[in-house]
Design a protein around this motif. Structure first.
Motif, PDB file in Angstrom:
ATOM      1  N   MET A   1       1.296   2.348  -2.411  1.00  0.00           N
ATOM      2  CA  MET A   1       1.789   3.464  -3.185  1.00  0.00           C
ATOM      3  C   MET A   1       2.351   2.954  -4.506  1.00  0.00           C
ATOM      4  O   MET A   1       3.058   1.975  -4.562  1.00  0.00           O
ATOM      5  CB  MET A   1       2.864   4.196  -2.373  1.00  0.00           C
ATOM      6  N   GLU A   2       2.002   3.637  -5.576  1.00  0.00           N
ATOM      7  CA  GLU A   2       2.453   3.265  -6.900  1.00  0.00           C
ATOM      8  C   GLU A   2       3.898   3.715  -7.095  1.00  0.00           C
ATOM      9  O   GLU A   2       4.264   4.838  -6.788  1.00  0.00           O
ATOM     10  CB  GLU A   2       1.544   3.950  -7.928  1.00  0.00           C
ATOM     11  N   ARG A   3       4.711   2.831  -7.613  1.00  0.00           N
ATOM     12  CA  ARG A   3       6.128   3.139  -7.817  1.00  0.00           C
ATOM     13  C   ARG A   3       6.290   4.240  -8.865  1.00  0.00           C
ATOM     14  O   ARG A   3       5.689   4.206  -9.928  1.00  0.00           O
ATOM     15  CB  ARG A   3       6.847   1.890  -8.278  1.00  0.00           C
ATOM     16  N   GLY A   4       7.094   5.245  -8.541  1.00  0.00           N
ATOM     17  CA  GLY A   4       7.324   6.347  -9.460  1.00  0.00           C
ATOM     18  C   GLY A   4       6.152   7.304  -9.576  1.00  0.00           C
ATOM     19  O   GLY A   4       6.126   8.138 -10.475  1.00  0.00           O
ATOM     20  N   PHE A   5       5.186   7.192  -8.693  1.00  0.00           N
ATOM     21  CA  PHE A   5       4.005   8.051  -8.723  1.00  0.00           C
ATOM     22  C   PHE A   5       4.393   9.496  -8.439  1.00  0.00           C
ATOM     23  O   PHE A   5       5.060   9.800  -7.470  1.00  0.00           O
ATOM     24  CB  PHE A   5       2.976   7.548  -7.701  1.00  0.00           C
ATOM     25  N   ASN A   6       3.967  10.386  -9.322  1.00  0.00           N
ATOM     26  CA  ASN A   6       4.224  11.812  -9.186  1.00  0.00           C
ATOM     27  C   ASN A   6       2.865  12.517  -9.207  1.00  0.00           C
ATOM     28  O   ASN A   6       2.261  12.647 -10.268  1.00  0.00           O
ATOM     29  CB  ASN A   6       5.117  12.283 -10.337  1.00  0.00           C
ATOM     30  N   PRO A   7       2.349  12.950  -8.046  1.00  0.00           N
ATOM     31  CA  PRO A   7       0.980  13.464  -7.977  1.00  0.00           C
ATOM     32  C   PRO A   7       0.754  14.740  -8.787  1.00  0.00           C
ATOM     33  O   PRO A   7       1.628  15.590  -8.903  1.00  0.00           O
ATOM     34  CB  PRO A   7       0.762  13.728  -6.487  1.00  0.00           C
ATOM     35  N   ASN A   8      -0.438  14.825  -9.329  1.00  0.00           N
ATOM     36  CA  ASN A   8      -0.896  15.992 -10.070  1.00  0.00           C
ATOM     37  C   ASN A   8      -1.734  16.837  -9.110  1.00  0.00           C
ATOM     38  O   ASN A   8      -2.729  16.353  -8.571  1.00  0.00           O
ATOM     39  CB  ASN A   8      -1.738  15.520 -11.266  1.00  0.00           C
TER      40      ASN A   8
END
Length: 139
Positions: A1-8
């Motif tokens: 998981m990418e750090r700070g990832f906020n899904p679109n």
């Protein structure tokens, strides 16, 4: 998981039920993530599989299709048609490495709280999957 990832998320919502449920959530001040960009359609039966695939190619990390509960479709069979398309789309997305990124939910106009919970849950599911691996192909 990418750090700070906020899904679109792209949401294809039936105007009669799910869109009205999303509107109710908003007017009732029920909080849900702003990650979703809503496309209002007359019916989930109008969601062409190409729309879903283009959403992923355009960078969406997830696609939510939401409409009337089975048996309550204003156009009689639209949600049954979407159910069939959903099963086919799931197979295609699994092959493309996008399994788990398409969600189909039934939300009535009076279920603003349910709409909010669906979006919250989907955001968490997508965070665990990480960014869309094919989003760069659409550019």
């Amino acid at each position: 998981m990418e750090r700070g990832f906020n899904p679109n998320i792209i949401g294809f919502l039936c105007q009669w039920c799910a869109y009205a449920g999303a509107d109710l959530a908003g007017t009732s001040r029920v909080k849900y993530p702003s990650n979703i960009k809503i496309v209002r359609l007359p019916c989930t039966g109008r969601v062409d599989p190409v729309y879903v695939l283009r959403a992923f190619l355009g960078g969406a990390d997830g696609v939510l299709v939401a409409g009337c509960h089975p048996g309550d479709c204003h156009y009689k069979r639209g949600n049954y048609l979407m159910s069939q398309r959903y099963m086919v789309l799931q197979r295609i997305l699994d092959i493309l490495g996008l399994g788990g990124r398409l969600k189909l939910e039934w939300v009535s106009a009076s279920e603003g709280g349910k709409f909010a919970e669906v979006v919250k849950g989907f955001v968490e599911e997508l965070k665990s999957l990480g960014p869309n691996p094919i989003r760069e192909l659409g550019k």
